[in-house]
Motif scaffolding. Structure first.
Motif, mmCIF file in Angstrom:
data_model
loop_
_atom_site.group_PDB
_atom_site.id
_atom_site.type_symbol
_atom_site.label_atom_id
_atom_site.label_comp_id
_atom_site.label_asym_id
_atom_site.label_seq_id
_atom_site.Cartn_x
_atom_site.Cartn_y
_atom_site.Cartn_z
ATOM 1 N N GLY A 1 1.249 -23.991 74.751
ATOM 2 C CA GLY A 1 -0.095 -24.170 75.283
ATOM 3 C C GLY A 1 -0.973 -23.012 74.852
ATOM 4 O O GLY A 1 -0.524 -22.105 74.148
ATOM 5 N N LYS A 2 -2.208 -23.037 75.289
ATOM 6 C CA LYS A 2 -3.122 -21.946 74.959
ATOM 7 C C LYS A 2 -3.815 -21.434 76.221
ATOM 8 O O LYS A 2 -4.057 -22.193 77.164
ATOM 9 N N PHE A 3 -4.120 -20.144 76.185
ATOM 10 C CA PHE A 3 -4.786 -19.474 77.301
ATOM 11 C C PHE A 3 -5.996 -18.758 76.724
ATOM 12 O O PHE A 3 -5.884 -17.997 75.758
ATOM 13 N N ILE A 4 -7.172 -19.010 77.319
ATOM 14 C CA ILE A 4 -8.414 -18.425 76.810
ATOM 15 C C ILE A 4 -9.054 -17.554 77.880
ATOM 16 O O ILE A 4 -9.275 -17.994 79.014
ATOM 17 N N VAL A 5 -9.338 -16.287 77.515
ATOM 18 C CA VAL A 5 -9.990 -15.355 78.421
ATOM 19 C C VAL A 5 -10.759 -14.340 77.590
ATOM 20 O O VAL A 5 -10.306 -13.914 76.523
ATOM 21 N N ASN A 6 -11.954 -13.971 78.036
ATOM 22 C CA ASN A 6 -12.789 -12.983 77.332
ATOM 23 C C ASN A 6 -12.972 -13.333 75.857
ATOM 24 O O ASN A 6 -12.892 -12.467 74.973
ATOM 25 N N ASN A 7 -13.178 -14.616 75.599
ATOM 26 C CA ASN A 7 -13.417 -15.105 74.236
ATOM 27 C C ASN A 7 -12.227 -14.916 73.299
ATOM 28 O O ASN A 7 -12.375 -14.953 72.075
ATOM 29 N N LYS A 8 -11.033 -14.707 73.885
ATOM 30 C CA LYS A 8 -9.813 -14.603 73.093
ATOM 31 C C LYS A 8 -8.895 -15.773 73.424
ATOM 32 O O LYS A 8 -8.770 -16.153 74.597
ATOM 33 N N THR A 9 -8.270 -16.322 72.402
ATOM 34 C CA THR A 9 -7.348 -17.436 72.597
ATOM 35 C C THR A 9 -5.930 -16.988 72.284
ATOM 36 O O THR A 9 -5.658 -16.444 71.202
ATOM 37 N N PHE B 1 -6.823 -26.593 82.871
ATOM 38 C CA PHE B 1 -7.510 -26.102 84.069
ATOM 39 C C PHE B 1 -8.596 -25.134 83.638
ATOM 40 O O PHE B 1 -8.370 -24.232 82.849
ATOM 41 N N GLY B 2 -9.797 -25.334 84.195
ATOM 42 C CA GLY B 2 -10.914 -24.446 83.907
ATOM 43 C C GLY B 2 -11.928 -25.090 82.969
ATOM 44 O O GLY B 2 -11.828 -26.292 82.653
ATOM 45 N N PRO B 3 -12.860 -24.231 82.521
ATOM 46 C CA PRO B 3 -13.046 -22.824 82.856
ATOM 47 C C PRO B 3 -13.346 -22.628 84.344
ATOM 48 O O PRO B 3 -14.140 -23.363 84.924
ATOM 49 N N ALA B 4 -12.692 -21.644 84.943
ATOM 50 C CA ALA B 4 -12.842 -21.389 86.376
ATOM 51 C C ALA B 4 -12.417 -19.961 86.686
ATOM 52 O O ALA B 4 -11.872 -19.263 85.834
ATOM 53 N N VAL B 5 -12.688 -19.526 87.922
ATOM 54 C CA VAL B 5 -12.286 -18.191 88.360
ATOM 55 C C VAL B 5 -11.371 -18.300 89.576
ATOM 56 O O VAL B 5 -11.406 -19.307 90.295
ATOM 57 N N ARG B 6 -10.584 -17.287 89.802
ATOM 58 C CA ARG B 6 -9.744 -17.167 90.999
ATOM 59 C C ARG B 6 -10.190 -15.930 91.763
ATOM 60 O O ARG B 6 -10.812 -15.020 91.187
ATOM 61 N N ASP B 7 -9.831 -15.850 93.031
ATOM 62 C CA ASP B 7 -10.147 -14.639 93.791
ATOM 63 C C ASP B 7 -8.877 -13.842 94.093
ATOM 64 O O ASP B 7 -8.831 -13.032 95.007
ATOM 65 N N TYR B 8 -7.841 -14.057 93.283
ATOM 66 C CA TYR B 8 -6.566 -13.341 93.412
ATOM 67 C C TYR B 8 -5.918 -13.282 92.032
ATOM 68 O O TYR B 8 -6.379 -13.929 91.075
ATOM 69 N N PHE C 1 1.313 -15.390 81.281
ATOM 70 C CA PHE C 1 -0.037 -14.835 81.222
ATOM 71 C C PHE C 1 -0.563 -14.540 82.621
ATOM 72 O O PHE C 1 -0.158 -15.165 83.613
ATOM 73 N N LEU C 2 -1.452 -13.554 82.672
ATOM 74 C CA LEU C 2 -2.047 -13.099 83.925
ATOM 75 C C LEU C 2 -3.503 -13.514 83.995
ATOM 76 O O LEU C 2 -4.270 -13.304 83.057
ATOM 77 N N ILE C 3 -3.894 -14.086 85.125
ATOM 78 C CA ILE C 3 -5.291 -14.359 85.429
ATOM 79 C C ILE C 3 -5.731 -13.354 86.482
ATOM 80 O O ILE C 3 -5.102 -13.223 87.530
ATOM 81 N N CYS C 4 -6.795 -12.607 86.195
ATOM 82 C CA CYS C 4 -7.303 -11.595 87.116
ATOM 83 C C CYS C 4 -8.419 -12.174 87.988
ATOM 84 O O CYS C 4 -9.100 -13.120 87.581
ATOM 85 N N GLU D 1 -4.596 -24.698 78.603
ATOM 86 C CA GLU D 1 -4.374 -26.105 78.249
ATOM 87 C C GLU D 1 -3.009 -26.292 77.603
ATOM 88 O O GLU D 1 -2.591 -25.490 76.754
ATOM 89 N N ALA D 2 -2.317 -27.355 77.991
ATOM 90 C CA ALA D 2 -1.014 -27.676 77.416
ATOM 91 C C ALA D 2 -1.168 -28.223 76.004
ATOM 92 O O ALA D 2 -2.176 -28.848 75.667
ATOM 93 N N ASP D 3 -0.168 -27.989 75.166
ATOM 94 C CA ASP D 3 -0.176 -28.446 73.778
ATOM 95 C C ASP D 3 -0.187 -29.977 73.718
ATOM 96 O O ASP D 3 0.364 -30.651 74.594
ATOM 97 N N SER D 4 -0.792 -30.514 72.684
ATOM 98 C CA SER D 4 -0.901 -31.969 72.557
ATOM 99 C C SER D 4 0.407 -32.620 72.121
ATOM 100 O O SER D 4 0.624 -33.821 72.349
ATOM 101 N N ASN D 5 1.295 -31.840 71.493
ATOM 102 C CA ASN D 5 2.570 -32.404 71.032
ATOM 103 C C ASN D 5 3.763 -31.938 71.871
ATOM 104 O O ASN D 5 4.708 -32.695 72.084
ATOM 105 N N ASP D 6 3.710 -30.703 72.322
ATOM 106 C CA ASP D 6 4.827 -30.120 73.081
ATOM 107 C C ASP D 6 4.272 -29.413 74.323
ATOM 108 O O ASP D 6 4.223 -28.181 74.379
ATOM 109 N N PRO D 7 3.821 -30.174 75.319
ATOM 110 C CA PRO D 7 3.174 -29.573 76.494
ATOM 111 C C PRO D 7 4.131 -28.669 77.272
ATOM 112 O O PRO D 7 5.323 -28.956 77.383
#
Length: 283
Positions: free
Chosen positions: A56-64, A38-45, A73-76, A84-90
Motif C-alpha cells: 500500500g501507500k502512505f502519503i504525508v507532508n507531500n511525500k509518498t 482512508f483520508g485525507p484526514a487528521v487524527r487527534d492522537y 507507519f506513524l500518523i501524528c 491506500e491499499a495496493d490495487s493488486n496486492d492489498p
C-alpha cells in the motif's frame, strides 16, 4: 450553547485526559480490499499501523511512501494523511492509537516522528509482529483489555527504542563505546572497596591492556587514574555534608582505610581532606 465559563471547564477536562503518561485510544486489525483507503484526514492522537502482508501507500507532508509486509507507519496528531491499499496486492494491517504526556518522547527515542514516520522489521523472529499478534488476541477480551494493550504498547515502543539504540551504536567508534561502558561501570561501582581495572575490563569484554590504551588515547589518563580522580571528585562533593566524618566519606567512595584515602586525596588536591572539609564548611 456553552458560555465562556463552559468552554473553560471543557478545556480543563480535556487537558485532564492527557495528564497520564500513555492512554490507549483505539486498536484493531483489518484485511483490506483492493484500493481501500482512508483520508485525507487528521487524527487527534498518535496512530501506528503495522503491515502483516500485502502492499500500500502512505502519503504525508507531500511525500509518498510505498510500503509492504514487515513495515509500519506513524500518523501524528493534527497532521493530514492519506493511505491506500495496493490495487493488486492489498495490505493487511493492525493498528493501535494512543496519546499521553510521554507518547511523543517515547516515539522520538524510537526515531519515529512526523519527519521520519516509517519503521521496518528485519529480525528473523520478528518480535514486533508477535506483539501485534498478542494485541489482536487482547482485542477480544471483555475485561482488562485496555491494561493489557497498554502493556503491549510499552513493549512495542521499547523494542523500537532498543533497535534504534543498537543502530546508533553500530555507527559509533567501537573504542568510544568501550570507553562509555567503562565509565558507566565506574560510576555505578566506584564505592566498592575491591573494584579493580581488571574487573572493569572483564565487564565490558576487552583486555586490560586494550582498555588502558583507550583511556590514554581519549582522556590521557589510565583507567586507574580515572577511577581515583572520580572517587576524589565524589569525595569533594560529600565534604559539603557537615554530618559526615572523613572516615564516612572515605568509605563512601571506596576506601576502607581513611589513612590511604587521606594520602591519595592530598596527592590529588594538594591539601589534607580534613583541611579541605574545614575550608568547605566555612564557605
Amino acid at each position: 450553547m456553552l458560555n465562556n465559563y463552559g468552554h473553560q471547564a471543557l478545556d480543563i477536562e480535556i487537558n485532564r485526559l492527557n495528564l497520564t503518561d500513555m492512554d490507549i485510544y483505539v486498536s484493531g486489525f483489518q484485511n483490506c480490499k483492493t484500493n481501500h483507503s482512508f483520508g485525507p484526514a487528521v487524527r487527534d492522537y498518535f496512530l501506528v499501523h503495522y503491515i502483516y502482508k500485502g502492499k500500500g501507500k502512505f502519503i504525508v507532508n507531500n511525500k509518498t511512501y510505498y510500503l509492504s509486509a514487515g513495515q509500519g507507519f506513524l500518523i501524528c496528531p493534527d497532521i493530514v494523511t492519506y493511505y491506500e491499499a495496493d490495487s493488486n496486492d492489498p495490505w493487511t494491517y493492525a493498528w493501535i492509537g494512543f496519546n499521553g504526556l510521554k507518547a511523543k518522547t517515547y516515539l522520538e527515542q524510537a526515531n519515529l516522528t512526523q519527519d521520519n514516520p516509517i519503521f521496518s522489521t528485519t529480525e528473523k523472529e520478528n518480535s514486533i509482529k508477535k506483539i501485534f499478534d498478542k494485541m489482536k488476541v487482547v482485542n477480544d477480551l471483555k475485561k482488562g483489555k485496555e491494561l493489557e494493550l497498554l502493556g503491549l504498547l510499552y513493549l512495542f515502543l521499547s523494542k523500537l527504542i532498543k533497535d534504534n539504540d543498537n543502530l546508533n551504536s553500530d555507527k559509533e567508534n567501537p573504542k568510544e563505546i568501550y570507553l562509555k561502558e567503562a565509565i558507566k561501570y565506574i560510576h555505578k561501582n566506584y564505592n566498592r572497596y575491591n573494584l579493580t581495572v581488571s574487573q572493569i575490563a572483564e565487564y565490558i569484554g576487552v583486555d586490560r591492556t586494550y582498555l588502558w590504551s583507550i583511556f590514554k588515547s581519549y582522556l590521557n589518563l589510565s583507567p586507574q587514574q580515572f577511577l581515583i580522580e572520580f572517587r576524589i571528585d565524589k569525595a569533594c562533593r560529600l565534604m559539603k555534608n557537615k554530618k559526615l566524618s572523613i572516615g564516612d566519606i572515605s568509605r563512601s567512595v571506596g576506601y576502607q582505610d581513611p589513612l590511604t584515602f587521606s594520602k591519595i586525596f592530598k596527592k590529588i588536591k594538594g591539601v589534607a581532606p580534613s583541611k579541605y572539609k574545614k575550608e568547605t564548611d566555612n564557605k
